[in-house]
Structure formats: C-alpha cells, structure tokens
Design an enzyme around this catalytic site. Sequence first.
Site, PDB file in Angstrom:
ATOM      1  N   LYS A  13       0.732  -1.234  -0.443  1.00 16.93           N
ATOM      2  CA  LYS A  13       0.103   0.042  -0.429  1.00 16.93           C
ATOM      3  C   LYS A  13       0.520   0.764  -0.327  1.00 16.93           C
ATOM      4  O   LYS A  13       0.386   2.354  -1.106  1.00 16.93           O
ATOM      5  CB  LYS A  13      -1.183   0.499   1.224  1.00 16.93           C
ATOM      6  CG  LYS A  13      -1.911  -0.676   1.122  1.00 16.93           C
ATOM      7  CD  LYS A  13      -2.892  -0.678   2.793  1.00 16.93           C
ATOM      8  CE  LYS A  13      -2.445  -0.997   3.908  1.00 16.93           C
ATOM      9  NZ  LYS A  13      -1.997  -2.381   4.063  1.00 16.93           N
ATOM     10  N   ARG A  88      -9.226   0.637   9.100  1.00 14.76           N
ATOM     11  CA  ARG A  88      -8.685  -0.546   9.329  1.00 14.76           C
ATOM     12  C   ARG A  88      -9.791  -1.488  10.354  1.00 14.76           C
ATOM     13  O   ARG A  88      -9.867  -2.191  10.204  1.00 14.76           O
ATOM     14  CB  ARG A  88      -7.189  -0.630  10.032  1.00 14.76           C
ATOM     15  CG  ARG A  88      -6.214  -0.894   8.894  1.00 14.76           C
ATOM     16  CD  ARG A  88      -5.028  -0.672  10.291  1.00 14.76           C
ATOM     17  NE  ARG A  88      -3.293  -1.494   9.596  1.00 14.76           N
ATOM     18  CZ  ARG A  88      -2.079  -1.256   9.691  1.00 14.76           C
ATOM     19  NH1 ARG A  88      -2.934   0.306   9.226  1.00 14.76           N
ATOM     20  NH2 ARG A  88      -1.402  -1.846   9.649  1.00 14.76           N
ATOM     21  N   ARG A 123      12.392  -7.208   5.547  1.00 13.33           N
ATOM     22  CA  ARG A 123      11.707  -5.625   4.897  1.00 13.33           C
ATOM     23  C   ARG A 123      12.849  -5.087   5.736  1.00 13.33           C
ATOM     24  O   ARG A 123      12.893  -5.406   7.134  1.00 13.33           O
ATOM     25  CB  ARG A 123      10.641  -5.437   5.547  1.00 13.33           C
ATOM     26  CG  ARG A 123      10.445  -3.959   5.358  1.00 13.33           C
ATOM     27  CD  ARG A 123       8.961  -3.198   5.158  1.00 13.33           C
ATOM     28  NE  ARG A 123       8.501  -3.515   6.256  1.00 13.33           N
ATOM     29  CZ  ARG A 123       6.731  -2.778   6.565  1.00 13.33           C
ATOM     30  NH1 ARG A 123       6.797  -2.319   5.353  1.00 13.33           N
ATOM     31  NH2 ARG A 123       6.526  -3.032   7.215  1.00 13.33           N
ATOM     32  N   ARG A 156      12.232  -3.368  11.425  1.00  9.64           N
ATOM     33  CA  ARG A 156      10.861  -2.909  12.780  1.00  9.64           C
ATOM     34  C   ARG A 156      10.551  -4.171  13.402  1.00  9.64           C
ATOM     35  O   ARG A 156      10.702  -5.226  12.751  1.00  9.64           O
ATOM     36  CB  ARG A 156       9.724  -2.910  11.663  1.00  9.64           C
ATOM     37  CG  ARG A 156       9.585  -1.119  11.339  1.00  9.64           C
ATOM     38  CD  ARG A 156       9.023  -0.972  10.177  1.00  9.64           C
ATOM     39  NE  ARG A 156       7.026  -1.019  10.512  1.00  9.64           N
ATOM     40  CZ  ARG A 156       6.422  -1.120  10.030  1.00  9.64           C
ATOM     41  NH1 ARG A 156       6.484  -0.034   9.333  1.00  9.64           N
ATOM     42  NH2 ARG A 156       4.828  -1.305  10.582  1.00  9.64           N
ATOM     43  N   ARG A 167      -0.226  -9.802  13.244  1.00  4.00           N
ATOM     44  CA  ARG A 167      -0.718  -8.698  12.338  1.00  4.00           C
ATOM     45  C   ARG A 167      -1.795  -8.912  10.772  1.00  4.00           C
ATOM     46  O   ARG A 167      -3.007  -8.755  10.915  1.00  4.00           O
ATOM     47  CB  ARG A 167       0.588  -8.095  11.820  1.00  4.00           C
ATOM     48  CG  ARG A 167       0.634  -6.786  12.351  1.00  4.00           C
ATOM     49  CD  ARG A 167       2.597  -6.624  12.245  1.00  4.00           C
ATOM     50  NE  ARG A 167       2.778  -5.519  10.604  1.00  4.00           N
ATOM     51  CZ  ARG A 167       3.609  -4.919  10.279  1.00  4.00           C
ATOM     52  NH1 ARG A 167       4.293  -5.320  10.250  1.00  4.00           N
ATOM     53  NH2 ARG A 167       3.045  -4.207   9.636  1.00  4.00           N
TER      54      ARG A 167
HETATM   55  P1  AMP Z   1       1.664  -0.297   9.277  1.00  7.48           P
HETATM   56  O1  AMP Z   1       2.423   0.708   9.634  1.00  7.48           O
HETATM   57  O2  AMP Z   1       0.048   0.822   8.427  1.00  7.48           O
HETATM   58  O3  AMP Z   1       2.027  -1.386   8.844  1.00  7.48           O
HETATM   59  O4  AMP Z   1       1.057   0.101  10.416  1.00  7.48           O
HETATM   60  C1  AMP Z   1       1.621  -0.394  11.647  1.00  7.48           C
HETATM   61  C2  AMP Z   1       1.201  -0.485  12.814  1.00  7.48           C
HETATM   62  O5  AMP Z   1       0.525   1.049  13.610  1.00  7.48           O
HETATM   63  C3  AMP Z   1       0.029  -1.403  12.955  1.00  7.48           C
HETATM   64  O6  AMP Z   1       0.419  -2.626  13.476  1.00  7.48           O
HETATM   65  C4  AMP Z   1      -1.433  -0.683  14.100  1.00  7.48           C
HETATM   66  O7  AMP Z   1      -0.590  -0.806  15.395  1.00  7.48           O
HETATM   67  C5  AMP Z   1      -0.883   0.923  13.852  1.00  7.48           C
HETATM   68  N1  AMP Z   1      -1.930   1.427  12.954  1.00  7.48           N
HETATM   69  C6  AMP Z   1      -1.605   2.208  11.867  1.00  7.48           C
HETATM   70  N2  AMP Z   1      -2.959   2.871  10.496  1.00  7.48           N
HETATM   71  C7  AMP Z   1      -3.782   2.195  12.260  1.00  7.48           C
HETATM   72  C8  AMP Z   1      -5.181   1.798  11.889  1.00  7.48           C
HETATM   73  N3  AMP Z   1      -6.421   2.739  10.819  1.00  7.48           N
HETATM   74  N4  AMP Z   1      -6.170   1.039  13.270  1.00  7.48           N
HETATM   75  C9  AMP Z   1      -5.718   1.474  14.123  1.00  7.48           C
HETATM   76  N5  AMP Z   1      -3.882   0.916  14.311  1.00  7.48           N
HETATM   77  C10 AMP Z   1      -3.320   1.341  13.126  1.00  7.48           C
END
Ligand code: AMP
Length: 210
Positions: A13, A88, A123, A156, A167
């Site tokens: 994404k 999400r 990654r 990460r 996840r």
């Molecule tokens: P990402 O980089 O988009 O994979 O986000 C990393 C982490 O941030 C996720 O695993 C969640 O813990 C938190 N996070 C990001 N966006 C959201 C969202 N819309 N709702 C809840 N948690 C989020």
Amino acid sequence: MNLILLGAPGAGKGTQAEVICEHLNIPAISTGNIIREALKNGTELGLKAKSFMDSGALVPDEVVIDIIKERLAKDDCKNGFILDGFPRTVPQAEALDAMGIQIDKVIDIEVADEKIMQRLSGRRVCQDCGASYHVDYKPSKAEGTCDKCGGKTVQRKDDHPDTIKDRLHVYHEQTEPLKDYYEKTGKLTIVEGQEEVADTSALTLKALEA
Ligand code: AMP
C-alpha cells in the site's frame, strides 16, 4: 480525488500510495507513519500507541480517528488525499463517513499471506528517513546503511515473524470486512499484487481510471 488503499500489511500500500501521490499530486497519508513519528518524538500519542504497535495489535479506534480528523483538516488535503492504512476497522470507516468525507475510490491490493510473510520478514527500514529495503529483493548498497541518507537500516519490531502472523490475523479479522463495506458502495476495485512493483503500479493507475 479522495482515495482509500486497502490491503494486508506488506501488500504494498505504501509504495502504491507514493505512485498515486506523484501521479495525482495529492498527499499520501499513512496512519502507521504518523504513529511511528510520534513514537520517535516521544509524544503522548506515541506512548499510547507503543504497546499496541509493538505487539502487532491495532491502536484503539478513537486514537487513530482523532489522528485522521486532524490530518484531513490540513490545507494540503483540499484537492484530495490517499489514505494508506486507514480505515482498518468498520468503526473507523463509519467514523470517516460521519465526518462527511466523500470517498471516490477504494483500491484493495491483494497479496497471499505466504508472500506477505516473505516480504515483511525481509524488510529493512532506515531509522532516520524511513526509506524501505528488502534483504533479497531490494538490498541497500552497503548492508545496514541507507542509500538515501546514510542512516542505519533496521528491522521494524513488528516485522518479526511471530508479530507478522499476529498482524495478518488482525487483518483478516478486523480489516478484511472493509472489502464488503466498500463493495456495497460500488467504489471498490481489486488490484492483484504482482511480482514486480512496476506491474502492480500499472494496475493501480489503471484502477484510478475505472
Ligand atoms: P502500518 O505501518 O500501516 O503497517 O501500521 C503499523 C501499526 O500502526 C499497525 O500494526 C497498528 O498497530 C498501527 N496502526 C496504523 N494504522 C492504524 C489504524 N488505522 N488503526 C489502528 N491501528 C493502526
């Protein structure tokens, strides 16, 4: 154009958001990046989010909804935006609707879980500028060092295999129902993630015209 990018973590994404951002000249907004930045700066939001994020769980809806409200109110969103990683959950999508924000298109990038596992576990990201690499597919020129800024590249915490499994579980349980949610509005287009990023990007740009 107001866009949402859906897809599992690691589906690409973020990369596709950048491609659209350049193509349409509208900001790409990643809630994950906003939260990581808050964590780095040690703000209250960062502290609230840390334990959820580290374990692969979602940060509570009310926290991310506040983040998005504040971000979408900024001037640069007036001509459109791309949401990467929000909504999400169904309550987050409902909150977006309740804000009166019209969404033009929702693009869902589909990638099989096994592939995601491979992508995320390899990654590496620059801890200074956030640039992303992969140990097999896109290594930095010097191992452990960012090509762009010379910062240190690291894995990460939430890219460790056990956390990736969690996840993906969270994705299937809480985020995948959004496909149905947006299918019903007639705004959903599915893009099959390809081996080559450029091929996925071509499909994404085509989906914008559909
Ligand atoms: P990402 O980089 O988009 O994979 O986000 C990393 C982490 O941030 C996720 O695993 C969640 O813990 C938190 N996070 C990001 N966006 C959201 C969202 N819309 N709702 C809840 N948690 C989020």
